[in-house]
Design a protein around this motif. Structure first.
Motif, PDB file in Angstrom:
ATOM      1  N   ASN A  96      39.066  46.507 -21.307  1.00 37.57           N
ATOM      2  CA  ASN A  96      39.928  47.928 -20.699  1.00 37.57           C
ATOM      3  C   ASN A  96      38.552  49.122 -21.155  1.00 37.57           C
ATOM      4  OD1 ASN A  96      41.065  50.046 -19.188  1.00 37.57           O
ATOM      5  ND2 ASN A  96      42.140  50.685 -21.232  1.00 37.57           N
ATOM      6  N   ALA A  97      38.887  48.848 -22.397  1.00 36.14           N
ATOM      7  CA  ALA A  97      37.683  50.036 -22.736  1.00 36.14           C
ATOM      8  C   ALA A  97      36.221  49.918 -22.602  1.00 36.14           C
ATOM      9  CB  ALA A  97      37.873  50.222 -24.773  1.00 36.14           C
ATOM     10  N   SER A  98      35.597  51.485 -22.682  1.00 36.28           N
ATOM     11  CA  SER A  98      34.707  50.816 -21.459  1.00 36.28           C
ATOM     12  C   SER A  98      34.474  52.798 -22.537  1.00 36.28           C
ATOM     13  CB  SER A  98      35.092  51.237 -19.819  1.00 36.28           C
ATOM     14  OG  SER A  98      33.429  51.472 -19.664  1.00 36.28           O
ATOM     15  N   ALA A  99      33.138  52.916 -21.777  1.00 35.13           N
ATOM     16  CA  ALA A  99      31.764  53.977 -22.157  1.00 35.13           C
ATOM     17  C   ALA A  99      31.160  54.604 -20.922  1.00 35.13           C
ATOM     18  CB  ALA A  99      30.865  54.078 -23.712  1.00 35.13           C
ATOM     19  N   ILE A 100      31.549  56.238 -20.768  1.00 34.34           N
ATOM     20  CA  ILE A 100      30.311  55.621 -19.246  1.00 34.34           C
ATOM     21  C   ILE A 100      29.946  57.069 -19.705  1.00 34.34           C
ATOM     22  CG2 ILE A 100      32.677  57.588 -18.901  1.00 34.34           C
ATOM     23  CD1 ILE A 100      31.978  56.519 -15.599  1.00 34.34           C
ATOM     24  N   SER A 101      28.736  57.200 -19.112  1.00 36.26           N
ATOM     25  CA  SER A 101      27.207  58.621 -18.855  1.00 36.26           C
ATOM     26  C   SER A 101      26.917  58.270 -17.292  1.00 36.26           C
ATOM     27  CB  SER A 101      26.813  57.913 -19.823  1.00 36.26           C
ATOM     28  OG  SER A 101      25.548  59.646 -19.961  1.00 36.26           O
ATOM     29  N   LEU A 102      27.066  59.382 -16.616  1.00 32.15           N
ATOM     30  CA  LEU A 102      26.134  58.612 -15.511  1.00 32.15           C
ATOM     31  C   LEU A 102      24.749  59.871 -15.152  1.00 32.15           C
ATOM     32  CD1 LEU A 102      29.727  59.529 -12.885  1.00 32.15           C
ATOM     33  CD2 LEU A 102      28.414  56.808 -14.033  1.00 32.15           C
ATOM     34  N   THR A 108      19.041  59.997 -20.600  1.00 31.75           N
ATOM     35  CA  THR A 108      20.600  59.505 -21.152  1.00 31.75           C
ATOM     36  C   THR A 108      20.007  59.035 -22.321  1.00 31.75           C
ATOM     37  OG1 THR A 108      20.453  58.003 -19.167  1.00 31.75           O
ATOM     38  CG2 THR A 108      21.291  57.158 -21.035  1.00 31.75           C
ATOM     39  N   PRO A 109      20.464  59.489 -23.695  1.00 30.13           N
ATOM     40  CA  PRO A 109      19.681  58.922 -24.905  1.00 30.13           C
ATOM     41  C   PRO A 109      19.758  58.239 -25.912  1.00 30.13           C
ATOM     42  CG  PRO A 109      20.864  60.980 -24.756  1.00 30.13           C
ATOM     43  CD  PRO A 109      21.555  60.698 -24.305  1.00 30.13           C
ATOM     44  N   MET A 110      19.405  57.209 -26.482  1.00 32.06           N
ATOM     45  CA  MET A 110      19.107  56.044 -27.177  1.00 32.06           C
ATOM     46  C   MET A 110      20.653  55.855 -27.349  1.00 32.06           C
ATOM     47  SD  MET A 110      17.368  54.314 -25.389  1.00 32.06           S
ATOM     48  CE  MET A 110      17.776  52.668 -25.680  1.00 32.06           C
ATOM     49  N   LYS A 111      21.507  56.955 -27.652  1.00 30.59           N
ATOM     50  CA  LYS A 111      22.643  56.823 -28.716  1.00 30.59           C
ATOM     51  C   LYS A 111      23.388  56.670 -27.624  1.00 30.59           C
ATOM     52  CE  LYS A 111      25.793  59.493 -32.368  1.00 30.59           C
ATOM     53  NZ  LYS A 111      25.337  60.491 -32.851  1.00 30.59           N
ATOM     54  N   ARG A 112      23.602  56.860 -26.383  1.00 31.20           N
ATOM     55  CA  ARG A 112      24.524  56.522 -25.146  1.00 31.20           C
ATOM     56  C   ARG A 112      24.186  55.396 -25.317  1.00 31.20           C
ATOM     57  NH1 ARG A 112      29.538  58.716 -24.197  1.00 31.20           N
ATOM     58  NH2 ARG A 112      28.490  60.214 -25.412  1.00 31.20           N
ATOM     59  N   TRP A 160      23.476  51.164  -6.701  1.00 29.93           N
ATOM     60  CA  TRP A 160      23.842  51.149  -7.382  1.00 29.93           C
ATOM     61  C   TRP A 160      23.541  51.083  -8.750  1.00 29.93           C
ATOM     62  CZ3 TRP A 160      28.437  52.968  -5.380  1.00 29.93           C
ATOM     63  CH2 TRP A 160      29.446  52.320  -4.497  1.00 29.93           C
ATOM     64  N   PHE A 161      22.414  51.478  -8.777  1.00 29.89           N
ATOM     65  CA  PHE A 161      21.177  51.672  -9.918  1.00 29.89           C
ATOM     66  C   PHE A 161      21.021  52.900 -10.153  1.00 29.89           C
ATOM     67  CE2 PHE A 161      21.831  47.468  -9.380  1.00 29.89           C
ATOM     68  CZ  PHE A 161      22.646  46.185 -10.712  1.00 29.89           C
ATOM     69  N   LYS A 162      20.845  53.060  -9.248  1.00 33.20           N
ATOM     70  CA  LYS A 162      19.229  54.575  -9.005  1.00 33.20           C
ATOM     71  C   LYS A 162      19.267  55.885  -9.476  1.00 33.20           C
ATOM     72  CE  LYS A 162      20.268  56.627  -4.317  1.00 33.20           C
ATOM     73  NZ  LYS A 162      19.974  56.909  -3.196  1.00 33.20           N
ATOM     74  N   SER A 163      20.802  56.000 -10.020  1.00 30.11           N
ATOM     75  CA  SER A 163      21.171  57.034 -10.195  1.00 30.11           C
ATOM     76  C   SER A 163      21.833  57.393 -11.556  1.00 30.11           C
ATOM     77  CB  SER A 163      22.556  57.824  -9.954  1.00 30.11           C
ATOM     78  OG  SER A 163      22.047  58.142  -8.574  1.00 30.11           O
ATOM     79  N   HIS A 164      22.240  55.902 -12.067  1.00 29.90           N
ATOM     80  CA  HIS A 164      22.458  55.237 -13.683  1.00 29.90           C
ATOM     81  C   HIS A 164      22.284  54.510 -14.030  1.00 29.90           C
ATOM     82  CE1 HIS A 164      25.838  54.397 -11.248  1.00 29.90           C
ATOM     83  NE2 HIS A 164      26.197  56.138 -10.362  1.00 29.90           N
ATOM     84  N   VAL A 165      21.280  54.100 -14.356  1.00 33.74           N
ATOM     85  CA  VAL A 165      20.552  53.037 -14.892  1.00 33.74           C
ATOM     86  C   VAL A 165      21.629  52.358 -15.983  1.00 33.74           C
ATOM     87  CG1 VAL A 165      19.031  51.326 -15.142  1.00 33.74           C
ATOM     88  CG2 VAL A 165      18.739  53.050 -13.734  1.00 33.74           C
ATOM     89  N   ALA A 166      21.976  52.876 -16.528  1.00 33.21           N
ATOM     90  CA  ALA A 166      22.207  52.326 -17.546  1.00 33.21           C
ATOM     91  C   ALA A 166      23.581  51.908 -17.779  1.00 33.21           C
ATOM     92  CB  ALA A 166      22.461  53.068 -18.932  1.00 33.21           C
ATOM     93  N   TYR A 167      24.101  52.605 -17.239  1.00 36.42           N
ATOM     94  CA  TYR A 167      25.966  51.936 -17.164  1.00 36.42           C
ATOM     95  C   TYR A 167      26.075  51.317 -16.644  1.00 36.42           C
ATOM     96  CZ  TYR A 167      30.636  54.057 -14.852  1.00 36.42           C
ATOM     97  OH  TYR A 167      32.012  53.659 -14.773  1.00 36.42           O
ATOM     98  N   THR A 168      25.280  52.231 -15.158  1.00 36.40           N
ATOM     99  CA  THR A 168      25.296  49.949 -13.983  1.00 36.40           C
ATOM    100  C   THR A 168      25.476  48.735 -14.995  1.00 36.40           C
ATOM    101  OG1 THR A 168      24.595  51.747 -12.290  1.00 36.40           O
ATOM    102  CG2 THR A 168      24.882  49.244 -11.432  1.00 36.40           C
TER     103      THR A 168
END
Length: 276
Positions: A96-102, A108-112, A160-168
């Protein structure tokens, strides 16, 4: 089928959806391993592994609070060992654990980026790998083992990718674990499924997203009730699925979902991501 006497290892169970799933299982008398990072109270993010354990035991279950960084192999090894020592084995893993950054790519810093991939993808894979021997033993003992990943159905649609590629990519990494592990573990008798909400869910994490209106969300209990239906199903016949909460509940005759709304009667609920 119930979860009485079953042992669940739930990541990120100190609050929100993970805690709701834990408390629903506790109503059956299940054993819950609260595997999460928060051990000290944070005014911005309520809930610790210890407060969660208290709530779980008040709901009728047994709880073991284990401070765990699911990105760290030694930490997960130690948590699984403590769980097996306390309860004699493991029957269910809920990733269940998850990290999010939209955020778009420039923001989107590489740390995030690394945090999202570390928690969502590596954490899911790592916990599954370390729990696997015990889930295999549970299958041999006829204890109906499950892995449930809180991740969305896979889609290659660009929107589903274009606005937040890393999160997706990070969330889809969890779903790819479902796809692959369901096939890999099928012969072992271990079910692997994903579960995802139709609408936004009111959690502390959502509160931290600017502009999120919790009054147009559903409560975590819709996911805990849906998760319960998955985890009490026959592992040999229910695997490799990407369940959506309201569809799954409807299949079990639960169609009045107003009780799950933060504000009953709300009709303009915020849709969640990844569900067309």
């Amino acid at each position: 089928m119930t979860l009485k006497g079953k042992t669940l290892f739930i990541t990120g169970a100190s609050r929100g959806i993970g805690l709701a799933i834990a408390k629903r299982a506790a109503q059956d008398g299940a054993n819950i391993v609260v595997a999460a990072k928060t051990a000290e109270t944070n005014p911005k993010l309520p809930g610790t592994i210890y407060s969660a354990a208290e709530e779980i035991e008040a709901a009728g279950g047994k709880a073991l609070a284990v401070q765990t960084d699911i990105r760290d192999e030694a930490s997960v090894d130690a948590a699984v060992a403590k769980a097996v020592e306390a309860f004699g084995g493991l029957d269910i893993l809920v990733n269940n654990a998850s990290a999010i950054s939209l955020t778009p790519t420039p923001d989107t810093p590489m740390k995030r980026f690394d945090l999202m991939f570390g928690v969502n993808v590596r954490g899911t894979y790592l916990c599954t790998q370390k729990c696997l021997p015990h889930l295999t033993a549970a299958a041999k003992a006829g204890r109906n083992p499950h892995v449930l990943n809180m991740s969305p159905p896979l889609s290659m649609k660009p929107h589903w990718f274009k606005s937040h590629v890393a999160y997706t990519m990070a969330k889809y990494g969890m779903s790819e674990c479902t796809l692959g592990h369901a096939a890999e573990f099928k012969a072992l008798g271990i079910a692997v499924n994903s579960l995802w909400p139709r609408t936004a869910i009111a959690t502390a994490a959502l509160q931290m997203i600017p502009g999120a209106d919790l009054n147009r969300c559903r409560k975590p209990e819709i996911l805990s009730d849906a998760a319960y239906l998955v985890l009490t199903s026959d592992a040999k016949g229910t695997t490799g699925n990407f369940f959506i909460d309201d569809e799954l509940l409807a299949k079990h005759g639960i169609t009045d979902l107003d009780r799950y709304a933060v504000v009953p009667g709300t009709t303009d609920l915020i849709p969640d991501f990844f569900v067309d």
